[in-house]
Every structure is written in structure tokens, then in C-alpha cells.
Design a protein around this motif. Structure first.
Motif, mmCIF file in Angstrom:
data_model
loop_
_atom_site.group_PDB
_atom_site.id
_atom_site.type_symbol
_atom_site.label_atom_id
_atom_site.label_comp_id
_atom_site.label_asym_id
_atom_site.label_seq_id
_atom_site.Cartn_x
_atom_site.Cartn_y
_atom_site.Cartn_z
ATOM 1 N N HIS A 102 0.816 -1.216 0.000
ATOM 2 C CA HIS A 102 0.000 0.000 0.000
ATOM 3 C C HIS A 102 0.854 1.272 0.000
ATOM 4 C CE1 HIS A 102 -3.973 -1.684 -0.119
ATOM 5 N NE2 HIS A 102 -3.554 -2.627 0.707
ATOM 6 N N VAL A 103 2.016 1.233 0.627
ATOM 7 C CA VAL A 103 2.934 2.376 0.573
ATOM 8 C C VAL A 103 3.361 2.620 -0.872
ATOM 9 C CG1 VAL A 103 5.274 3.143 1.181
ATOM 10 C CG2 VAL A 103 3.766 2.223 2.951
ATOM 11 N N VAL A 104 3.744 1.550 -1.570
ATOM 12 C CA VAL A 104 4.201 1.669 -2.959
ATOM 13 C C VAL A 104 3.087 2.199 -3.855
ATOM 14 C CG1 VAL A 104 4.957 0.339 -4.979
ATOM 15 C CG2 VAL A 104 6.000 -0.079 -2.751
ATOM 16 N N ILE A 105 1.869 1.809 -3.597
ATOM 17 C CA ILE A 105 0.736 2.235 -4.424
ATOM 18 C C ILE A 105 0.323 3.675 -4.110
ATOM 19 C CG2 ILE A 105 -1.752 1.847 -4.818
ATOM 20 C CD1 ILE A 105 0.086 -0.152 -6.262
ATOM 21 N N GLU A 106 0.270 4.042 -2.843
ATOM 22 C CA GLU A 106 -0.303 5.329 -2.433
ATOM 23 C C GLU A 106 0.693 6.490 -2.392
ATOM 24 O OE1 GLU A 106 -2.178 4.291 1.277
ATOM 25 O OE2 GLU A 106 -3.411 2.768 0.290
ATOM 26 N N GLN A 107 1.920 6.225 -1.985
ATOM 27 C CA GLN A 107 2.877 7.306 -1.745
ATOM 28 C C GLN A 107 3.231 8.138 -2.978
ATOM 29 O OE1 GLN A 107 4.269 7.205 1.586
ATOM 30 N NE2 GLN A 107 5.699 8.900 1.441
ATOM 31 N N PRO A 108 3.385 7.563 -4.169
ATOM 32 C CA PRO A 108 3.753 8.405 -5.321
ATOM 33 C C PRO A 108 2.755 9.537 -5.611
ATOM 34 C CG PRO A 108 4.177 6.124 -5.836
ATOM 35 C CD PRO A 108 3.420 6.141 -4.525
ATOM 36 N N PHE A 120 10.601 6.020 -6.813
ATOM 37 C CA PHE A 120 10.062 5.589 -5.525
ATOM 38 C C PHE A 120 9.542 4.158 -5.641
ATOM 39 C CE2 PHE A 120 6.657 4.842 -2.559
ATOM 40 C CZ PHE A 120 7.183 5.285 -1.362
ATOM 41 N N ILE A 121 8.789 3.885 -6.701
ATOM 42 C CA ILE A 121 8.240 2.542 -6.908
ATOM 43 C C ILE A 121 9.357 1.512 -6.971
ATOM 44 C CG2 ILE A 121 7.016 1.080 -8.589
ATOM 45 C CD1 ILE A 121 5.355 3.687 -9.289
ATOM 46 N N LEU A 122 10.362 1.786 -7.788
ATOM 47 C CA LEU A 122 11.466 0.841 -7.955
ATOM 48 C C LEU A 122 12.219 0.643 -6.631
ATOM 49 C CD1 LEU A 122 13.839 0.644 -10.972
ATOM 50 C CD2 LEU A 122 14.718 0.371 -8.677
ATOM 51 N N GLN A 123 12.550 1.740 -5.990
ATOM 52 C CA GLN A 123 13.350 1.664 -4.762
ATOM 53 C C GLN A 123 12.600 0.946 -3.637
ATOM 54 O OE1 GLN A 123 14.548 5.489 -3.269
ATOM 55 N NE2 GLN A 123 16.127 4.631 -1.964
ATOM 56 N N LYS A 124 11.349 1.276 -3.442
ATOM 57 C CA LYS A 124 10.626 0.719 -2.296
ATOM 58 C C LYS A 124 10.265 -0.747 -2.485
ATOM 59 C CE LYS A 124 11.111 4.449 -0.122
ATOM 60 N NZ LYS A 124 12.222 4.561 0.816
ATOM 61 N N ILE A 125 9.925 -1.159 -3.695
ATOM 62 C CA ILE A 125 9.652 -2.589 -3.897
ATOM 63 C C ILE A 125 10.930 -3.380 -3.626
ATOM 64 C CG2 ILE A 125 9.073 -4.387 -5.576
ATOM 65 C CD1 ILE A 125 7.207 -2.350 -6.938
ATOM 66 N N THR A 126 12.036 -2.855 -4.096
ATOM 67 C CA THR A 126 13.322 -3.533 -3.899
ATOM 68 C C THR A 126 13.709 -3.577 -2.425
ATOM 69 O OG1 THR A 126 14.047 -2.791 -6.064
ATOM 70 C CG2 THR A 126 15.749 -3.497 -4.563
ATOM 71 N N LYS A 127 13.560 -2.474 -1.735
ATOM 72 C CA LYS A 127 14.029 -2.364 -0.355
ATOM 73 C C LYS A 127 13.078 -2.965 0.672
ATOM 74 C CE LYS A 127 17.895 -0.109 -0.476
ATOM 75 N NZ LYS A 127 19.104 -0.783 -0.039
ATOM 76 N N LYS A 128 11.783 -2.894 0.424
ATOM 77 C CA LYS A 128 10.800 -3.335 1.418
ATOM 78 C C LYS A 128 10.335 -4.773 1.231
ATOM 79 C CE LYS A 128 9.167 1.169 2.836
ATOM 80 N NZ LYS A 128 9.809 1.115 4.141
ATOM 81 N N HIS A 129 10.856 -5.435 0.210
ATOM 82 C CA HIS A 129 10.505 -6.841 -0.034
ATOM 83 C C HIS A 129 8.987 -7.040 0.048
ATOM 84 C CE1 HIS A 129 14.743 -7.732 0.033
ATOM 85 N NE2 HIS A 129 14.840 -7.046 1.149
#
Length: 138
Positions: free
Chosen positions: A36-42, A61-70
Motif C-alpha cells: 500500500h505504501v508503494v501504491i499510495e505514496q507516489p 520511488f516505486i522501484l526503490q521501495k519494492i526492492t528495499k521493502k521486499h
């Protein structure tokens, strides 16, 4: 032009496809909160200003957070790359050279091994902008 943001369903489907593409079967969401962070934050607006004011920062942001937050059980790096590329594409940009996707694995791995900070996000945004051009139909 109003930006088209990723939906939960689109992101889950991208993960499923990238995992199945390499013969895997272990796809799906590992962290609903991170999803939900990846979807909503941008799209976030704070005090009347976009938190990520360019399409490139939003995609980064999408690329970084999916990679970092697993976010997902498997395929996070591939999902991160494909989701950011899909987001940019659905908003009127195309890759300058489709071969870049084959070479992007090293870049995404470097993101995984970099700090989860704004400097890394800016580097991702710059890279994404360098490999895209405005679609002729946009």
C-alpha cells in the motif's frame, strides 16, 4: 495530463508475471503494508505540494521501495523494474532501446545494495529519465 498510477491489482499481476516468466511459482504479497505504501505514496500531496513532483521521482520511488521493502514473496527486483517501467509507459514514455531491460538487472542490484535514501532515489530517477523518451502518440 493527469497521471495514471499503479493499482494494487496491476502490481500483483506484474509480480505474478515476472515470477512465472522465469519458471517460478512462489509469487504473491509478503507485506500488505509495504504494498500500500508503494501504491499510495507516489500520489501523495503534503501541504499542497506533491511529495514526488516528477514522473521520474514517482517511478524511482516505486522501484526503490519494492526492492528495499521486499513487498513480494519472490521476484522483488524484477517486479520493481517492470512496475516502474510500466508506470512510466502508461504515462506517455517509452524506452529508447528495449535492450536496456536486459542490462537493467545490474542497476537494480546496485539499488538493492544502496542506502534507502533520497540520493539513491534521485539516481534512479536520473537513470529512468535517461532511458526513456516521450511516446510519439503522447
Amino acid at each position: 495530463m493527469k497521471l495514471k498510477y499503479l493499482t494494487v491489482q496491476q502490481l500483483i499481476e506484474i509480480n505474478k508475471q515476472v515470477v512465472l516468466q522465469v519458471g517460478g511459482t512462489n509469487h504473491g504479497v509478503q507485506s500488505v503494508e509495504s504494498l500500500h505504501v508503494v501504491i499510495e505514496q507516489p500520489a501523495q500531496i503534503v501541504f499542497g505540494h506533491e511529495l514526488y513532483p516528477t514522473i521520474w521521482l514517482k517511478a524511482a520511488f516505486i522501484l526503490q521501495k519494492i526492492t528495499k521493502k521486499h513487498v513480494f514473496v519472490d521476484g522483488n527486483k524484477r517486479t520493481a523494474l517492470m512496475a516502474s517501467l510500466y508506470f512510466v509507459n502508461q504515462n506517455g514514455y517509452q524506452l529508447i532501446n528495449n535492450k536496456i531491460v536486459n542490462q537493467a538487472g545490474d542497476f537494480v542490484l546496485s539499488v538493492t545494495n544502496s542506502p534507502d535514501n533520497e540520493e539513491t532515489m534521485q539516481q534512479i530517477a536520473n537513470w529512468l529519465q535517461e532511458i526513456h523518451k516521450k511516446s510519439p502518440s503522447s
